[in-house]
Design a protein around this motif. Structure first.
Motif, PDB file in Angstrom:
ATOM      1  N   SER A 132      16.255  41.044 -57.094  1.00 51.82           N
ATOM      2  CA  SER A 132      15.734  39.995 -57.964  1.00 51.82           C
ATOM      3  C   SER A 132      15.034  38.882 -57.196  1.00 51.82           C
ATOM      4  O   SER A 132      15.113  38.782 -55.966  1.00 51.82           O
ATOM      5  CB  SER A 132      16.879  39.384 -58.780  1.00 51.82           C
ATOM      6  N   ASP A 133      14.389  38.023 -57.949  1.00 54.95           N
ATOM      7  CA  ASP A 133      13.853  36.786 -57.389  1.00 54.95           C
ATOM      8  C   ASP A 133      14.989  35.772 -57.273  1.00 54.95           C
ATOM      9  O   ASP A 133      16.166  36.105 -57.463  1.00 54.95           O
ATOM     10  CB  ASP A 133      12.685  36.264 -58.236  1.00 54.95           C
ATOM     11  N   ILE A 134      14.652  34.532 -56.986  1.00 57.44           N
ATOM     12  CA  ILE A 134      15.677  33.523 -56.725  1.00 57.44           C
ATOM     13  C   ILE A 134      16.503  33.171 -57.953  1.00 57.44           C
ATOM     14  O   ILE A 134      17.572  32.558 -57.825  1.00 57.44           O
ATOM     15  CB  ILE A 134      15.046  32.229 -56.149  1.00 57.44           C
ATOM     16  N   PHE A 135      16.049  33.575 -59.140  1.00 57.36           N
ATOM     17  CA  PHE A 135      16.771  33.243 -60.362  1.00 57.36           C
ATOM     18  C   PHE A 135      17.896  34.223 -60.676  1.00 57.36           C
ATOM     19  O   PHE A 135      18.604  34.068 -61.665  1.00 57.36           O
ATOM     20  CB  PHE A 135      15.799  33.127 -61.538  1.00 57.36           C
ATOM     21  N   GLY A 136      18.067  35.222 -59.855  1.00 57.30           N
ATOM     22  CA  GLY A 136      19.269  36.039 -59.911  1.00 57.30           C
ATOM     23  C   GLY A 136      19.233  37.240 -60.834  1.00 57.30           C
ATOM     24  O   GLY A 136      18.310  37.446 -61.607  1.00 57.30           O
ATOM     25  N   PHE A 137      20.313  38.020 -60.738  1.00 57.59           N
ATOM     26  CA  PHE A 137      20.372  39.297 -61.441  1.00 57.59           C
ATOM     27  C   PHE A 137      20.653  39.160 -62.934  1.00 57.59           C
ATOM     28  O   PHE A 137      20.477  40.117 -63.683  1.00 57.59           O
ATOM     29  CB  PHE A 137      21.424  40.200 -60.784  1.00 57.59           C
ATOM     30  N   GLU A 138      21.088  38.000 -63.381  1.00 58.56           N
ATOM     31  CA  GLU A 138      21.341  37.797 -64.806  1.00 58.56           C
ATOM     32  C   GLU A 138      20.142  37.221 -65.546  1.00 58.56           C
ATOM     33  O   GLU A 138      20.169  37.103 -66.770  1.00 58.56           O
ATOM     34  CB  GLU A 138      22.554  36.870 -65.002  1.00 58.56           C
ATOM     35  N   LEU A 212      16.449  57.576 -52.943  1.00 54.75           N
ATOM     36  CA  LEU A 212      16.465  56.404 -53.810  1.00 54.75           C
ATOM     37  C   LEU A 212      15.139  55.663 -53.678  1.00 54.75           C
ATOM     38  O   LEU A 212      14.408  55.842 -52.711  1.00 54.75           O
ATOM     39  CB  LEU A 212      17.601  55.467 -53.424  1.00 54.75           C
ATOM     40  N   GLY A 213      14.865  54.805 -54.656  1.00 53.16           N
ATOM     41  CA  GLY A 213      13.729  53.905 -54.569  1.00 53.16           C
ATOM     42  C   GLY A 213      14.221  52.473 -54.535  1.00 53.16           C
ATOM     43  O   GLY A 213      15.324  52.171 -54.991  1.00 53.16           O
ATOM     44  N   VAL A 214      13.420  51.570 -53.981  1.00 55.54           N
ATOM     45  CA  VAL A 214      13.770  50.154 -53.966  1.00 55.54           C
ATOM     46  C   VAL A 214      12.542  49.341 -54.336  1.00 55.54           C
ATOM     47  O   VAL A 214      11.433  49.634 -53.884  1.00 55.54           O
ATOM     48  CB  VAL A 214      14.323  49.709 -52.586  1.00 55.54           C
ATOM     49  N   LEU A 215      12.748  48.365 -55.210  1.00 56.00           N
ATOM     50  CA  LEU A 215      11.672  47.441 -55.568  1.00 56.00           C
ATOM     51  C   LEU A 215      12.243  46.045 -55.691  1.00 56.00           C
ATOM     52  O   LEU A 215      13.443  45.867 -55.892  1.00 56.00           O
ATOM     53  CB  LEU A 215      10.969  47.886 -56.854  1.00 56.00           C
ATOM     54  N   GLY A 216      11.370  45.045 -55.538  1.00 57.34           N
ATOM     55  CA  GLY A 216      11.842  43.670 -55.616  1.00 57.34           C
ATOM     56  C   GLY A 216      10.723  42.705 -55.913  1.00 57.34           C
ATOM     57  O   GLY A 216       9.541  42.999 -55.694  1.00 57.34           O
ATOM     58  N   PHE A 217      11.111  41.538 -56.440  1.00 59.27           N
ATOM     59  CA  PHE A 217      10.173  40.458 -56.737  1.00 59.27           C
ATOM     60  C   PHE A 217      10.445  39.271 -55.828  1.00 59.27           C
ATOM     61  O   PHE A 217      11.601  38.945 -55.547  1.00 59.27           O
ATOM     62  CB  PHE A 217      10.339  39.939 -58.165  1.00 59.27           C
ATOM     63  N   CYS A 218       9.404  38.584 -55.406  1.00 56.35           N
ATOM     64  CA  CYS A 218       9.529  37.287 -54.737  1.00 56.35           C
ATOM     65  C   CYS A 218      10.539  37.374 -53.583  1.00 56.35           C
ATOM     66  O   CYS A 218      10.301  38.070 -52.618  1.00 56.35           O
ATOM     67  CB  CYS A 218       9.927  36.214 -55.745  1.00 56.35           C
ATOM     68  N   PHE A 219      11.673  36.678 -53.706  1.00 55.82           N
ATOM     69  CA  PHE A 219      12.720  36.747 -52.690  1.00 55.82           C
ATOM     70  C   PHE A 219      13.134  38.197 -52.465  1.00 55.82           C
ATOM     71  O   PHE A 219      13.222  38.669 -51.321  1.00 55.82           O
ATOM     72  CB  PHE A 219      13.923  35.903 -53.123  1.00 55.82           C
ATOM     73  N   GLY A 220      13.389  38.911 -53.548  1.00 58.11           N
ATOM     74  CA  GLY A 220      13.776  40.313 -53.443  1.00 58.11           C
ATOM     75  C   GLY A 220      12.659  41.182 -52.898  1.00 58.11           C
ATOM     76  O   GLY A 220      12.911  42.164 -52.201  1.00 58.11           O
ATOM     77  N   GLY A 221      11.403  40.821 -53.217  1.00 53.86           N
ATOM     78  CA  GLY A 221      10.270  41.568 -52.683  1.00 53.86           C
ATOM     79  C   GLY A 221      10.178  41.472 -51.175  1.00 53.86           C
ATOM     80  O   GLY A 221       9.781  42.427 -50.498  1.00 53.86           O
TER      81      GLY A 221
END
Length: 330
Positions: A132-138, A212-221
């Motif tokens: 996730s980005d900085i706003f978290g998984f929820e 497996l695959g991995v993807l992310g946004f912003c911080f997670g990216g």
């Protein structure tokens, strides 16, 4: 009343007290269903060393919208999951496509949480880690995106990268760097790696998925490259980084699998020049896609009709990338 049907292969490997608590089962089949009554948890014990009575600690219906399961094994390790209701704005047909489950590994202050979206119809068996980005998984935008990916047949795990302390939009900007400093890179990496081991047991070791695959946004990216560099092609077959932040360009040379980079040319947090430099050093087959005029977060937080259109196109590009790199190669 909601019910849950699961079949498990129980493992007997001991849990070391000096290591992070790992999951105590790997699924042969994972299917959450909506019924009028609770049905049994079917289990098997191929090695004769684990018994359902010692593993299934409790099965409790919390309310008509939620069901909780906890599993515990010798050594005190525990994994629990809770069925959660999809958003009321989704129609009945859409709700049949994906199930959402809250997961937790460990207990007390050592527990780490995640959200799992599983495709019910046309599940291709492939696991995808979404950071996730900085706003978290929820955050609703992140979970909506996970739901869309799962609708295409995937099993999408979204871990809590911040141990219950995501960045909140109401906080003063001056407190951002101190907040980020509290998110230890070593601790974040350890939590991610713990969930990766769970995913390997769940999807790879069980013979469901080769990679497996991995993807992310912003911080997670930005962490996508860190994950792939540590993995060295062992578990992951492909990656996707949406406008990743704080990327170490030196890490790119250690990545062994293709990565898709998606960003806008009006994003100071993920400059195009930085991505172009990374593209020179990363493994062959990687790709950089730049959207003109787009800023940070446009693909999963579009703010206009024009951004909506580009967000849909970016999603399609990502979807094809995942399919070609994970499903077709099975």
């Amino acid at each position: 009343m909601q019910s849950i049907l699961m079949k498990y292969k129980y493992t007997s490997s001991p849990c070391s007290s000096s290591s992070a608590c790992e999951p105590q089962f790997s699924s042969l089949f994972f299917c959450l269903t909506l019924k009028k009554e609770i049905i049994a948890v079917e289990s098997s014990d191929p090695v004769g060393k684990a018994r359902p009575s010692s593993i299934v600690q409790n099965i409790s219906v919390l309310n008509s919208q939620r069901l909780s399961l906890s599993f515990v094994k010798d050594g005190g390790c525990k994994v629990s999951c809770s069925k959660v209701k999809m958003e009321d704005t989704l129609n009945d047909e859409a709700c049949e496509l994906v199930n959402g489950v809250e997961l937790s590994l460990g207990e007390g202050t050592d527990s780490i949480n995640a959200y799992l979206c599983t495709a019910v119809k046309n599940n291709n068996g492939t696991g995808v880690l979404l950071l996730s980005d900085i706003f978290g998984f929820e955050d609703s935008a992140t979970r909506d995106f996970a739901y869309r990916v799962a609708c295409n047949g995937y099993n999408v795990l979204v871990p809590d990268l911040f141990r219950g302390d995501p960045w909140e939009k109401g906080r003063p900007q001056t407190s951002f760097e101190p907040w980020l400093a509290n998110q230890s890179p070593e601790r974040v990496a350890k939590d991610i790696d713990t969930w990766i081991r769970w995913m390997v047991d769940e999807f790879v070791a069980a013979g469901i998925s080769k990679k497996l695959g991995v993807l992310g946004f912003c911080f997670g990216g930005g962490r996508v490259l860190d994950v792939l560099a540590r993995d060295q092609g062992a578990c992951f077959g492909i990656g996707v980084s949406f406008y990743g932040t704080r990327i170490d360009p030196n890490v790119a040379a250690s990545v062994k699998v293709p990565v898709l980079f998606i960003a806008g040319d009006n994003d100071p947090l993920c400059p195009v020049s930085g991505l172009q430099e990374i593209e020179k050093n990363i493994v062959e087959g990687s790709k950089v896609v730049i959207y003109k005029g787009r800023g940070h977060g446009f693909a999963h937080r579009p703010q206009s009709a024009e951004e909506d259109a580009d967000a849909d196109e970016a999603f399609t590009v990502m979807r094809n990338w995942l399919y070609n790199g994970l499903v077709l190669v099975q």
